[in-house]
Motif scaffolding. Structure first.
Motif, PDB file in Angstrom:
ATOM      1  N   UNK A 149      -9.489  14.975   6.419  1.00  0.00           N
ATOM      2  CA  UNK A 149      -8.688  15.460   5.305  1.00  0.00           C
ATOM      3  C   UNK A 149      -7.536  14.574   5.032  1.00  0.00           C
ATOM      4  N   UNK A 150      -6.847  14.075   5.953  1.00  0.00           N
ATOM      5  CA  UNK A 150      -5.523  13.164   5.770  1.00  0.00           C
ATOM      6  C   UNK A 150      -5.942  11.949   5.160  1.00  0.00           C
ATOM      7  N   UNK A 151      -6.956  11.134   5.667  1.00  0.00           N
ATOM      8  CA  UNK A 151      -7.583   9.996   5.221  1.00  0.00           C
ATOM      9  C   UNK A 151      -8.177  10.091   3.653  1.00  0.00           C
ATOM     10  N   UNK A 152      -8.611  11.126   3.409  1.00  0.00           N
ATOM     11  CA  UNK A 152      -9.110  11.206   1.967  1.00  0.00           C
ATOM     12  C   UNK A 152      -8.184  11.493   0.852  1.00  0.00           C
ATOM     13  N   UNK A 153      -7.047  12.344   1.343  1.00  0.00           N
ATOM     14  CA  UNK A 153      -5.615  12.453   0.461  1.00  0.00           C
ATOM     15  C   UNK A 153      -5.497  11.386   0.274  1.00  0.00           C
ATOM     16  N   UNK A 154      -4.984  10.477   1.447  1.00  0.00           N
ATOM     17  CA  UNK A 154      -4.402   9.153   1.252  1.00  0.00           C
ATOM     18  C   UNK A 154      -5.067   8.221   0.344  1.00  0.00           C
ATOM     19  N   UNK A 155      -6.527   8.355   0.702  1.00  0.00           N
ATOM     20  CA  UNK A 155      -7.516   7.452  -0.192  1.00  0.00           C
ATOM     21  C   UNK A 155      -7.241   7.472  -1.775  1.00  0.00           C
ATOM     22  N   UNK A 156      -7.323   8.900  -2.229  1.00  0.00           N
ATOM     23  CA  UNK A 156      -7.192   9.239  -3.665  1.00  0.00           C
ATOM     24  C   UNK A 156      -5.846   8.883  -4.299  1.00  0.00           C
TER      25      UNK A 156
END
Length: 253
Positions: A149-156
């Motif tokens: 979750x945290x990595x994906x939010x940061x990615x977008x």
């Protein structure tokens, strides 16, 4: 609902289905949502555009790879596909197609995000995206499910310039939404509680229906399947389905 006329940077602007049996998929979606279809011909690789009351709502391309399940792809708005491609790579993703100009329609790219979900980008020209949203038969919401979750939010945030707001919830519920001037456009769901750790992330599209129970039953009649039975939620009554060729979709009333 009026025809959408504005898509902020990073907002979903289009979806299309990759299908290994386009005739079966066409029959399913025409029967479920009342869509009509038009084939762009050889100039556009046989790309099919689906419309609801003469307003475009989705596309479809044939030729799914062997062993790769049929699926819906979400395209996010960009003003510069080349720069977005570089940002995707810089954020830990992988561009595997494009940027590619699609005649006078616009420019596209396809990529994997940091948790391996397929996501597209679209820089519109003549093809400006959805012409109907959030009404029966049209797309209503776009949601990424991930165990990172945290990595994906940061990615977008990094790749597509998202501004995000977290929804309140307990330890078992983490959800972040793309926002622009108070409007919500897409969400990221922490799927750790129901997906196997290590499984790749995936985008899911919600389609608005007048009656979730009737639509789910109709999907089965058309050769699809119910994955999650219709259930009431604070956002509406919803269900998860598989279409006749195996692609996942959600419906919400």
């Amino acid at each position: 609902m009026p025809t959408p006329s504005f898509y902020p940077t990073g907002a979903p602007i289009w979806i299309d289905l990759t299908s290994h049996d386009t005739a079966a998929s066409t029959a399913f979606y025409e029967g479920l949502f009342g869509w009509t279809s038009s084939d762009g011909g050889s100039e556009f690789g046989g790309y099919v555009t689906f419309s609801l009351d003469d307003r475009r709502v989705a596309g479809m391309i044939g030729g799914a790879s062997e062993g790769v399940p049929d699926s819906w792809t979400v395209y996010l708005q960009t003003d510069d596909a080349e720069t977005t491609g570089q940002a995707v790579t810089g954020a830990g993703g992988l561009v595997f197609m494009g940027p590619q100009q699609v005649g006078p329609m616009g420019t596209m790219l396809l990529a994997q995000d940091a948790d391996r979900a397929v996501v597209g980008a679209w820089n519109p020209a003549q093809m400006t995206g959805f012409q109907a949203l959030a009404e029966p038969g049209a797309p209503a919401w776009f949601e990424l499910h991930t165990t990172s979750f945290d990595d994906e939010v940061q990615f977008y945030q990094q790749a597509f310039g998202w501004t995000t707001v977290s929804m309140p919830g307990g330890a078992d519920f983490r959800y972040s939404q793309l926002t622009h001037e108070g409007e919500m456009y897409a969400g990221v769901m922490d799927a750790s509680g129901y997906w196997t750790p290590g499984d790749p992330a995936a985008w899911l599209v919600y389609f608005n229906v007048a009656d979730a129970d009737a639509a789910a039953a109709r999907a089965v009649e058309l050769g699809g399947a119910i994955v999650d039975e219709p259930v009431d939620t604070p956002f509406g009554r919803m269900s998860t389905l598989r279409d006749t060729t195996g692609a996942l979709l959600k419906i919400i009333a």
